[in-house]
Design a protein around this motif. Structure first.
Motif, PDB file in Angstrom:
ATOM      1  N   LEU A  10       0.845  -1.196   0.000  1.00  0.00           N
ATOM      2  CA  LEU A  10       0.000   0.000   0.000  1.00  0.00           C
ATOM      3  C   LEU A  10       0.875   1.238   0.000  1.00  0.00           C
ATOM      4  O   LEU A  10       1.829   1.331   0.783  1.00  0.00           O
ATOM      5  CB  LEU A  10      -0.896  -0.017   1.238  1.00  0.00           C
ATOM      6  N   THR A  90      -3.629   0.839  -9.112  1.00  0.00           N
ATOM      7  CA  THR A  90      -4.058  -0.202  -8.189  1.00  0.00           C
ATOM      8  C   THR A  90      -4.511  -1.438  -8.945  1.00  0.00           C
ATOM      9  O   THR A  90      -5.367  -1.352  -9.829  1.00  0.00           O
ATOM     10  CB  THR A  90      -5.203   0.318  -7.298  1.00  0.00           C
ATOM     11  N   THR A 117      -1.689  -1.379  -4.075  1.00  0.00           N
ATOM     12  CA  THR A 117      -2.808  -0.495  -3.776  1.00  0.00           C
ATOM     13  C   THR A 117      -2.280   0.922  -3.615  1.00  0.00           C
ATOM     14  O   THR A 117      -1.387   1.158  -2.805  1.00  0.00           O
ATOM     15  CB  THR A 117      -3.544  -0.918  -2.496  1.00  0.00           C
TER      16      THR A 117
END
Length: 120
Positions: A10, A90, A117
């Protein structure tokens, strides 16, 4: 050939991430290694590839100037450095081995997806 990918995670928009993929098995000079990605509700798309014999690279337009693919032939490993990431990057990223002339349509081996992400 088996492929083992790592990296991903992330990150905020504008940030950077790196992916790596190691191939276990013979990578012939006629092959290329590369990355594809698939976002929810979309088809899998080509991202980048590198020719195993020449080192020449190919990118989809949307990542040119932001992503860099490279290889280490001694380790049978390909890397994808992703800079200036955008939320639209993403996706599940898949490592692949295919024909160096057109890995997009002649893909021989796939690795498991690794999730990237990008938050806005």
């Amino acid at each position: 050939v088996q492929l083992q990918a790592s990296g991903g995670g992330l990150v905020q928009a504008g940030g950077s991430l790196g992916l790596s993929c190691r191939a276990f098995g013979q990578i012939f000079r006629s092959y290329a290694m590369g990355w594809f990605r698939q976002s929810p509700g979309k088809e899998r798309e080509f991202v980048a590839a590198v020719s195993w014999s020449t080192g020449s690279t190919d990118y989809t337009d949307s990542v040119k100037g932001r992503f860099t693919i490279s290889k280490d032939s001694t380790q049978n490993t390909v890397y994808l450095r992703m800079n200036n990431l955008k939320p639209e990057d993403t996706a599940l990223y898949y490592c692949a081995v295919g024909d160096r002339e057109n890995i997009r349509t002649r893909t021989f081996y796939w690795g498991p997806g690794t999730l990237v992400t990008v938050s806005s």
